[in-house]
Design an enzyme around this catalytic site. Structure first.
Site, PDB file in Angstrom:
ATOM      1  N   PRO A 174      -7.355   1.712  10.332  1.00  0.00           N
ATOM      2  CA  PRO A 174      -8.103   2.058  11.452  1.00  0.00           C
ATOM      3  C   PRO A 174      -7.904   3.893  10.689  1.00  0.00           C
ATOM      4  O   PRO A 174      -8.652   4.607  11.847  1.00  0.00           O
ATOM      5  CB  PRO A 174      -7.102   1.608  12.222  1.00  0.00           C
ATOM      6  CG  PRO A 174      -5.856   1.884  11.934  1.00  0.00           C
ATOM      7  CD  PRO A 174      -5.666   0.995  10.985  1.00  0.00           C
ATOM      8  N   GLU A 198       2.780  -3.321   9.977  1.00  0.00           N
ATOM      9  CA  GLU A 198       3.005  -1.642  10.161  1.00  0.00           C
ATOM     10  C   GLU A 198       1.542  -1.182   9.419  1.00  0.00           C
ATOM     11  O   GLU A 198       1.437  -0.457   9.080  1.00  0.00           O
ATOM     12  CB  GLU A 198       3.378  -0.943  10.875  1.00  0.00           C
ATOM     13  CG  GLU A 198       4.658  -1.440  11.758  1.00  0.00           C
ATOM     14  CD  GLU A 198       3.415  -0.888  13.210  1.00  0.00           C
ATOM     15  OE1 GLU A 198       2.797   0.171  13.155  1.00  0.00           O
ATOM     16  OE2 GLU A 198       4.146  -1.825  14.211  1.00  0.00           O
ATOM     17  N   ARG A 250     -25.894  -9.196   2.903  1.00  0.00           N
ATOM     18  CA  ARG A 250     -26.933  -9.277   3.252  1.00  0.00           C
ATOM     19  C   ARG A 250     -27.931  -8.392   2.811  1.00  0.00           C
ATOM     20  O   ARG A 250     -29.163  -8.368   3.328  1.00  0.00           O
ATOM     21  CB  ARG A 250     -26.684  -8.818   4.795  1.00  0.00           C
ATOM     22  CG  ARG A 250     -26.926  -7.574   5.757  1.00  0.00           C
ATOM     23  CD  ARG A 250     -26.101  -7.937   7.110  1.00  0.00           C
ATOM     24  NE  ARG A 250     -26.897  -8.664   7.771  1.00  0.00           N
ATOM     25  CZ  ARG A 250     -28.615  -8.438   7.820  1.00  0.00           C
ATOM     26  NH1 ARG A 250     -28.886  -6.643   7.591  1.00  0.00           N
ATOM     27  NH2 ARG A 250     -30.100  -8.891   8.784  1.00  0.00           N
ATOM     28  N   ASP A 307     -33.811  -2.875  10.217  1.00  0.00           N
ATOM     29  CA  ASP A 307     -32.809  -3.065  10.951  1.00  0.00           C
ATOM     30  C   ASP A 307     -32.232  -1.731  11.443  1.00  0.00           C
ATOM     31  O   ASP A 307     -32.319  -0.411  10.783  1.00  0.00           O
ATOM     32  CB  ASP A 307     -31.449  -3.462  10.089  1.00  0.00           C
ATOM     33  CG  ASP A 307     -32.051  -4.989  10.251  1.00  0.00           C
ATOM     34  OD1 ASP A 307     -32.163  -5.466  10.965  1.00  0.00           O
ATOM     35  OD2 ASP A 307     -31.054  -6.157   9.424  1.00  0.00           O
TER      36      ASP A 307
HETATM   37  N1  SAM Z   1       0.101   0.882  11.942  1.00  0.00           N
HETATM   38  C1  SAM Z   1      -0.928   0.782  11.728  1.00  0.00           C
HETATM   39  C2  SAM Z   1      -1.453   2.275  12.461  1.00  0.00           C
HETATM   40  O1  SAM Z   1      -1.301   2.924  13.423  1.00  0.00           O
HETATM   41  O2  SAM Z   1      -2.576   3.291  11.957  1.00  0.00           O
HETATM   42  C3  SAM Z   1      -2.260   0.251  11.829  1.00  0.00           C
HETATM   43  C4  SAM Z   1      -1.024  -1.303  11.823  1.00  0.00           C
HETATM   44  S1  SAM Z   1      -3.110  -2.824  11.664  1.00  0.00           S
HETATM   45  C5  SAM Z   1      -1.234  -3.484  13.181  1.00  0.00           C
HETATM   46  C6  SAM Z   1      -2.087  -4.056  10.462  1.00  0.00           C
HETATM   47  C7  SAM Z   1      -3.452  -4.007   9.478  1.00  0.00           C
HETATM   48  O3  SAM Z   1      -4.699  -4.870   9.948  1.00  0.00           O
HETATM   49  C8  SAM Z   1      -3.851  -2.732   9.527  1.00  0.00           C
HETATM   50  O4  SAM Z   1      -2.624  -2.224   8.134  1.00  0.00           O
HETATM   51  C9  SAM Z   1      -5.184  -2.464   8.449  1.00  0.00           C
HETATM   52  O5  SAM Z   1      -5.543  -3.535   6.874  1.00  0.00           O
HETATM   53  C10 SAM Z   1      -5.906  -3.616   9.495  1.00  0.00           C
HETATM   54  N2  SAM Z   1      -6.562  -3.165  10.403  1.00  0.00           N
HETATM   55  C11 SAM Z   1      -5.780  -2.611  11.917  1.00  0.00           C
HETATM   56  N3  SAM Z   1      -7.021  -1.604  12.578  1.00  0.00           N
HETATM   57  C12 SAM Z   1      -8.248  -1.285  11.754  1.00  0.00           C
HETATM   58  C13 SAM Z   1      -9.331  -1.268  11.548  1.00  0.00           C
HETATM   59  N4  SAM Z   1      -9.665  -1.012  12.661  1.00  0.00           N
HETATM   60  N5  SAM Z   1     -10.444  -0.711  10.300  1.00  0.00           N
HETATM   61  C14 SAM Z   1     -10.016  -1.352   9.583  1.00  0.00           C
HETATM   62  N6  SAM Z   1      -8.214  -2.145   9.664  1.00  0.00           N
HETATM   63  C15 SAM Z   1      -7.851  -2.745  10.450  1.00  0.00           C
END
Ligand code: SAM
Length: 231
Positions: free
Chosen positions: A90, A117, A155, A170
Site C-alpha cells: 500500500p 505485515e 486486456r 475506455d
Molecule cells: N503493514 C503494511 C503497511 O502498513 O504498509 C500492510 C501489510 S498488508 C496487511 C499485507 C500485504 O498485502 C502487503 O505486504 C501487500 O503485499 C498487500 N497489500 C495490502 N494493501 C495493498 C495495496 N493497497 N496495494 C498493493 N498491495 C497491498
C-alpha cells in the site's frame, strides 16, 4: 508476455486464471502465468516457516529476507528474459492506466505478493523492486492486487480483446485519458427513458462530437483532476 507470481497462496488464483478473457489469453499463448509458492524456499523445518516477529516489537509477522530474496533470485533464473520486479504494497506508487500500458509492453513481469505485515525492509533494499499500490487501503495480501494488475495489463495485449479500439476509448486510456461517454443499447425506450437522438442519427461526425463533449463534461464534473494530467 510472462508473469511470475511469488505468493504464499498460489491457489487463490485458481478461479481467476481459468475463466473468461484470462483463460482465453492463456490458451491462445498470448500470456503465460507462473505461480511460485514462497514456502518452497522456506527452511526445511516441519512448519516451513517464512515469517518472523519484527525486531523492536509490534504486532504481526514479517516475511523473511532469507526466504524471499533467494526465492525471487531463483524465479528470475527460470526464464532467460529479465523481469520487471513489482513488490505489492500500500506504500507504493499508485497503479493506473498509464502504468498498465507501460507494463503491457514488457516481456516479463514478476509480482511479489506480501502477507501479514509485509516484507522485511531488506527485501526492498536488496532487490530494488518497483513498489506498487492499487489504492489507499490495506488488503490482507498482495494476491488481489496482483490479479488487479494482471487484469489491467492483459486486456491491453494485442489479440486479447475482440475489438482493439476499446483500449483507446475506455476511461483513462490512451485515446484521451478522460472518463468515457455514456453508452446505450436496445431497447430504444425503457420505462420512459429514451436514447439520445444523435446516437440514432447515423451521422458519425455528430456522434463523435457528442461523445467527446459528453466525455469532457462528465470528467469536469466527476474527476476534474484528470484534466490537469499529462496526456
Ligand atoms: N503493514 C503494511 C503497511 O502498513 O504498509 C500492510 C501489510 S498488508 C496487511 C499485507 C500485504 O498485502 C502487503 O505486504 C501487500 O503485499 C498487500 N497489500 C495490502 N494493501 C495493498 C495495496 N493497497 N496495494 C498493493 N498491495 C497491498
Amino acid at each position: 508476455m510472462r508473469f511470475d507470481l511469488v505468493t504464499l497462496f498460489p491457489a487463490i488464483f485458481d478461479g481467476y486464471l481459468t475463466q473468461s478473457l484470462l483463460e482465453k489469453a492463456i490458451k491462445k499463448g498470448l500470456v503465460e502465468i507462473h505461480r511460485h509458492d514462497m514456502r518452497d524456499w522456506a527452511a526445511d523445518t516441519p512448519h516451513r516457516k517464512v515469517d518472523d516477529r519484527p525486531f523492536g516489537g509490534g504486532p504481526g509477522m514479517l516475511l523473511q529476507v532469507d526466504v524471499t530474496v533467494p526465492c525471487v533470485e531463483d524465479v528470475e533464473r527460470m526464464a532467460q528474459t529479465p523481469s520487471r520486479k513489482i513488490l505489492l504494497t500500500p506504500q507504493g506508487k499508485r497503479f493506473d492506466q498509464p502504468m498498465a500500458e507501460d507494463l503491457a509492453i514488457s516481456d516479463r513481469v514478476m509480482l511479489l505478493c506480501g502477507r501479514y505485515e509485509g516484507f522485511d525492509q531488506r527485501v526492498i533494499d536488496i532487490l530494488e523492486p518497483e513498489e506498487v499500490s492499487i489504492g489507499d487501503f490495506v488488503l490482507n495480501g498482495g494476491e488481489v492486487a496482483a490479479m488487479t494488475i494482471i487484469d489491467g495489463v492483459v486486456r491491453l495485449l494485442p489479440g486479447v480483446l475482440g475489438d482493439e479500439q476499446s483500449n483507446w476509448d475506455d476511461s483513462f486510456s490512451r485515446g484521451n485519458r478522460l472518463l468515457e461517454f455514456p453508452q446505450y443499447t436496445r431497447p430504444r425506450e425503457f420505462r420512459g427513458h429514451g436514447v439520445p437522438e444523435v446516437l440514432l442519427s447515423g451521422n458519425h461526425e455528430a456522434i463523435a462530437t457528442w461523445r467527446s463533449e459528453q466525455s469532457l463534461e462528465k470528467t469536469e464534473r466527476r474527476r476534474a483532476d484528470l484534466l490537469d494530467r499529462p496526456q
